[in-house]
Design a protein around this motif. Structure first.
Motif, PDB file in Angstrom:
ATOM      1  N   VAL A  28       0.878  80.339 -78.443  1.00 58.83           N
ATOM      2  CA  VAL A  28       0.168  79.936 -79.650  1.00 58.83           C
ATOM      3  C   VAL A  28      -1.297  80.249 -79.373  1.00 58.83           C
ATOM      4  O   VAL A  28      -1.892  79.715 -78.441  1.00 58.83           O
ATOM      5  N   TRP A  30      -5.416  80.990 -80.593  1.00 57.82           N
ATOM      6  CA  TRP A  30      -6.486  80.630 -81.515  1.00 57.82           C
ATOM      7  C   TRP A  30      -7.716  81.460 -81.161  1.00 57.82           C
ATOM      8  O   TRP A  30      -7.978  81.720 -79.981  1.00 57.82           O
ATOM      9  N   ALA A  48      -2.817  79.735 -84.394  1.00 58.61           N
ATOM     10  CA  ALA A  48      -3.198  78.361 -84.712  1.00 58.61           C
ATOM     11  C   ALA A  48      -4.465  78.359 -85.557  1.00 58.61           C
ATOM     12  O   ALA A  48      -5.298  79.261 -85.442  1.00 58.61           O
ATOM     13  N   ARG A  49      -4.598  77.345 -86.366  1.00 61.57           N
ATOM     14  CA  ARG A  49      -5.797  77.199 -87.205  1.00 61.57           C
ATOM     15  C   ARG A  49      -6.917  76.462 -86.495  1.00 61.57           C
ATOM     16  O   ARG A  49      -8.051  76.452 -86.967  1.00 61.57           O
ATOM     17  N   SER A  50      -6.586  75.827 -85.364  1.00 57.03           N
ATOM     18  CA  SER A  50      -7.599  75.070 -84.627  1.00 57.03           C
ATOM     19  C   SER A  50      -7.239  75.072 -83.146  1.00 57.03           C
ATOM     20  O   SER A  50      -6.077  75.296 -82.779  1.00 57.03           O
ATOM     21  N   GLU A  53      -4.435  72.566 -82.532  1.00 52.78           N
ATOM     22  CA  GLU A  53      -3.109  73.068 -82.895  1.00 52.78           C
ATOM     23  C   GLU A  53      -2.579  74.022 -81.829  1.00 52.78           C
ATOM     24  O   GLU A  53      -1.390  74.015 -81.507  1.00 52.78           O
ATOM     25  N   THR A  56      -1.208  71.954 -78.718  1.00 49.18           N
ATOM     26  CA  THR A  56      -0.170  70.948 -78.937  1.00 49.18           C
ATOM     27  C   THR A  56       1.158  71.424 -78.356  1.00 49.18           C
ATOM     28  O   THR A  56       1.644  72.490 -78.697  1.00 49.18           O
ATOM     29  N   ALA A  81      -5.488  66.824 -78.535  1.00 54.16           N
ATOM     30  CA  ALA A  81      -4.103  67.306 -78.563  1.00 54.16           C
ATOM     31  C   ALA A  81      -3.622  67.811 -77.203  1.00 54.16           C
ATOM     32  O   ALA A  81      -2.457  68.217 -77.091  1.00 54.16           O
TER      33      ALA A  81
END
Length: 88
Positions: A28, A30, A48-50, A53, A56, A81
């Motif tokens: 994932v 970012w 991921a948008r952040s 995220e 996580t 997270a």
């Protein structure tokens, strides 16, 4: 196969994500500039948008950012997270 959160997908970061995906890792990713990370989606990364995220559920988190200030800022966003005991 590891679950990896990757923060910072510039030139070196993208190459590292590509290698992880070829190995079979679930990544994932970012990036502060989302358009630069989009090509990684076609290779199997989830975007991921952040930062939160992206980390996580990760077993490992990699950061490849421009300077210490960027690292501090992004880690502050990811901290809520970050799984307990995650390798960073």
């Amino acid at each position: 196969m590891a679950k990896v959160g990757f923060l910072g997908t510039g030139l070196m970061g993208s190459a590292m994500v590509e290698a992880m995906l070829r190995r079979g890792d679930q990544v994932v990713a970012w990036n502060r500039t989302p358009e630069r990370a989009r090509p990684l989606e076609k290779l199997g990364a989830r975007l991921a948008r952040s930062p939160a995220e992206a980390v996580t559920g990760a077993e490992r988190v990699h950061l490849l950012l421009s300077d210490d200030a960027a690292v501090d800022d992004v880690l502050e966003q990811a901290r809520p997270a970050l799984p307990a005991g995650v390798l960073l």
